[in-house]
Design a protein around this motif. Structure first.
Motif, mmCIF file in Angstrom:
data_model
loop_
_atom_site.group_PDB
_atom_site.id
_atom_site.type_symbol
_atom_site.label_atom_id
_atom_site.label_comp_id
_atom_site.label_asym_id
_atom_site.label_seq_id
_atom_site.Cartn_x
_atom_site.Cartn_y
_atom_site.Cartn_z
ATOM 1 N N ILE A 116 0.842 -1.201 0.000
ATOM 2 C CA ILE A 116 0.000 0.000 0.000
ATOM 3 C C ILE A 116 0.874 1.247 0.000
ATOM 4 O O ILE A 116 0.629 2.191 -0.758
ATOM 5 C CB ILE A 116 -0.963 -0.007 1.204
ATOM 6 N N ALA A 117 1.909 1.265 0.832
ATOM 7 C CA ALA A 117 2.811 2.423 0.897
ATOM 8 C C ALA A 117 3.485 2.654 -0.455
ATOM 9 O O ALA A 117 3.595 3.797 -0.914
ATOM 10 C CB ALA A 117 3.857 2.215 1.994
ATOM 11 N N MET A 118 3.915 1.575 -1.106
ATOM 12 C CA MET A 118 4.546 1.717 -2.423
ATOM 13 C C MET A 118 3.553 2.255 -3.445
ATOM 14 O O MET A 118 3.898 3.120 -4.262
ATOM 15 C CB MET A 118 5.100 0.364 -2.885
ATOM 16 N N ALA A 119 2.313 1.772 -3.402
ATOM 17 C CA ALA A 119 1.296 2.253 -4.344
ATOM 18 C C ALA A 119 1.019 3.741 -4.127
ATOM 19 O O ALA A 119 0.863 4.504 -5.089
ATOM 20 C CB ALA A 119 0.013 1.438 -4.193
ATOM 21 N N LEU A 120 0.975 4.171 -2.871
ATOM 22 C CA LEU A 120 0.734 5.584 -2.574
ATOM 23 C C LEU A 120 1.901 6.452 -3.057
ATOM 24 O O LEU A 120 1.701 7.560 -3.558
ATOM 25 C CB LEU A 120 0.498 5.778 -1.083
ATOM 26 N N MET A 121 3.106 5.934 -2.931
ATOM 27 C CA MET A 121 4.279 6.671 -3.426
ATOM 28 C C MET A 121 4.219 6.794 -4.943
ATOM 29 O O MET A 121 4.473 7.870 -5.503
ATOM 30 C CB MET A 121 5.554 5.944 -2.997
ATOM 31 N N LEU A 122 3.861 5.719 -5.622
ATOM 32 C CA LEU A 122 3.761 5.761 -7.083
ATOM 33 C C LEU A 122 2.644 6.695 -7.540
ATOM 34 O O LEU A 122 2.791 7.406 -8.536
ATOM 35 C CB LEU A 122 3.555 4.355 -7.640
ATOM 36 N N LEU A 123 1.541 6.711 -6.816
ATOM 37 C CA LEU A 123 0.440 7.623 -7.148
ATOM 38 C C LEU A 123 0.893 9.076 -6.986
ATOM 39 O O LEU A 123 0.574 9.933 -7.817
ATOM 40 C CB LEU A 123 -0.771 7.321 -6.271
ATOM 41 N N THR A 124 1.660 9.346 -5.953
ATOM 42 C CA THR A 124 2.213 10.687 -5.749
ATOM 43 C C THR A 124 3.142 11.061 -6.901
ATOM 44 O O THR A 124 3.066 12.169 -7.441
ATOM 45 C CB THR A 124 2.980 10.749 -4.412
ATOM 46 N N TRP A 125 4.004 10.160 -7.275
ATOM 47 C CA TRP A 125 4.938 10.401 -8.375
ATOM 48 C C TRP A 125 4.180 10.659 -9.674
ATOM 49 O O TRP A 125 4.503 11.570 -10.420
ATOM 50 C CB TRP A 125 5.876 9.205 -8.505
ATOM 51 N N PHE A 126 3.139 9.884 -9.934
ATOM 52 C CA PHE A 126 2.306 10.079 -11.119
ATOM 53 C C PHE A 126 1.709 11.489 -11.126
ATOM 54 O O PHE A 126 1.687 12.159 -12.155
ATOM 55 C CB PHE A 126 1.197 9.013 -11.158
ATOM 56 N N ALA A 127 1.239 11.942 -9.981
ATOM 57 C CA ALA A 127 0.614 13.271 -9.888
ATOM 58 C C ALA A 127 1.581 14.377 -10.282
ATOM 59 O O ALA A 127 1.164 15.394 -10.847
ATOM 60 C CB ALA A 127 0.085 13.511 -8.478
ATOM 61 N N THR A 128 2.857 14.188 -10.020
ATOM 62 C CA THR A 128 3.832 15.244 -10.339
ATOM 63 C C THR A 128 4.007 15.444 -11.841
ATOM 64 O O THR A 128 4.548 16.464 -12.261
ATOM 65 C CB THR A 128 5.210 14.953 -9.706
ATOM 66 N N ALA A 129 3.553 14.496 -12.648
ATOM 67 C CA ALA A 129 3.686 14.613 -14.100
ATOM 68 C C ALA A 129 2.468 15.279 -14.735
ATOM 69 O O ALA A 129 2.446 15.470 -15.944
ATOM 70 C CB ALA A 129 3.882 13.222 -14.710
ATOM 71 N N LEU A 130 1.487 15.647 -13.935
ATOM 72 C CA LEU A 130 0.238 16.198 -14.453
ATOM 73 C C LEU A 130 0.194 17.719 -14.335
ATOM 74 O O LEU A 130 0.874 18.297 -13.484
ATOM 75 C CB LEU A 130 -0.942 15.601 -13.669
ATOM 76 N N PRO A 131 -0.642 18.361 -15.149
ATOM 77 C CA PRO A 131 -0.882 19.800 -14.971
ATOM 78 C C PRO A 131 -1.558 20.052 -13.609
ATOM 79 O O PRO A 131 -2.046 19.128 -12.958
ATOM 80 C CB PRO A 131 -1.823 20.155 -16.121
ATOM 81 N N LEU A 132 -1.610 21.314 -13.222
ATOM 82 C CA LEU A 132 -2.052 21.697 -11.880
ATOM 83 C C LEU A 132 -3.378 21.068 -11.442
ATOM 84 O O LEU A 132 -3.429 20.386 -10.426
ATOM 85 C CB LEU A 132 -2.148 23.229 -11.773
ATOM 86 N N TYR A 147 -7.565 24.738 -5.932
ATOM 87 C CA TYR A 147 -8.294 24.236 -7.099
ATOM 88 C C TYR A 147 -9.401 25.218 -7.520
ATOM 89 O O TYR A 147 -9.585 25.487 -8.702
ATOM 90 C CB TYR A 147 -8.889 22.866 -6.777
ATOM 91 N N SER A 148 -10.070 25.764 -6.524
ATOM 92 C CA SER A 148 -11.201 26.662 -6.820
ATOM 93 C C SER A 148 -10.765 27.991 -7.434
ATOM 94 O O SER A 148 -11.560 28.626 -8.130
ATOM 95 C CB SER A 148 -12.026 26.926 -5.555
ATOM 96 N N ILE A 149 -9.532 28.420 -7.209
ATOM 97 C CA ILE A 149 -9.084 29.690 -7.779
ATOM 98 C C ILE A 149 -8.232 29.508 -9.032
ATOM 99 O O ILE A 149 -7.758 30.491 -9.590
ATOM 100 C CB ILE A 149 -8.318 30.558 -6.742
ATOM 101 N N SER A 150 -8.053 28.262 -9.472
ATOM 102 C CA SER A 150 -7.264 28.045 -10.697
ATOM 103 C C SER A 150 -8.138 28.232 -11.916
ATOM 104 O O SER A 150 -9.336 28.022 -11.890
ATOM 105 C CB SER A 150 -6.628 26.655 -10.693
ATOM 106 N N ALA A 151 -7.522 28.666 -12.978
ATOM 107 C CA ALA A 151 -8.261 28.946 -14.210
ATOM 108 C C ALA A 151 -8.505 27.696 -15.018
ATOM 109 O O ALA A 151 -7.852 26.744 -14.962
ATOM 110 C CB ALA A 151 -7.493 29.959 -15.045
#
Length: 144
Positions: A74-90, A140-144
């Motif tokens: 579970i910890a490894m999956a959460l780390m990978l999910l975090t890493w994936f998020a860093t490749a996305l737009p805001l 999130y609410s103030i992003s365009a």
């Protein structure tokens, strides 16, 4: 074992940068530097990765058992999910990181039941997670 006071102090101090980014953007958008979102989102991901690592650390003493092995995965999956998020737009990154923080809280809830608790830890985690989610929703609410 009960959490030392310094753990709570550091936890709440770590919440301050989560709130500073959206506050700056809300209160003085004309003075916001171009790098603010990059640095702020990096901080969000850093804390998410740190929390995945703390779950990993909680699991190490139990890694020979089924619950410990599940916790490490579970910890490894959460780390990978975090890493994936860093490749996305805001906006998508914020959504993925928000889900990650919720999943981490669920994982800590499970860990408390499966391996025992540290007095006050889950309560602190839940409170800080609410603060993180408020800051991320605000951004999130103030992003365009």
């Amino acid at each position: 074992m009960r959490l030392p006071t310094i753990v709570s102090l550091f936890g709440y101090a770590g919440l301050v940068p989560f709130l500073l980014g959206p506050a700056w953007l809300s209160m003085s958008p004309a003075t916001t530097p171009d790098w603010l979102d990059t640095v702020w989102l990096s901080y969000c991901a850093l804390v998410a990765a740190f929390m995945a690592g703390s779950l990993w650390g909680f699991m190490l003493p139990a890694c020979e058992g089924a619950a410990g092995k599940a916790g490490l995965l579970i910890a490894m999956a959460l780390m990978l999910l975090t890493w994936f998020a860093t490749a996305l737009p805001l906006r998508p990154a914020l959504a993925v990181l928000a889900v990650t923080f919720l999943l981490q809280l669920a994982a800590d809830f499970w860990r408390e039941r499966a391996l025992g608790s540290v007095g006050g830890y889950f309560s602190l985690r839940a409170t800080l997670t609410v603060g993180v989610l408020i800051a991320m929703s605000w951004r999130y609410s103030i992003s365009a």
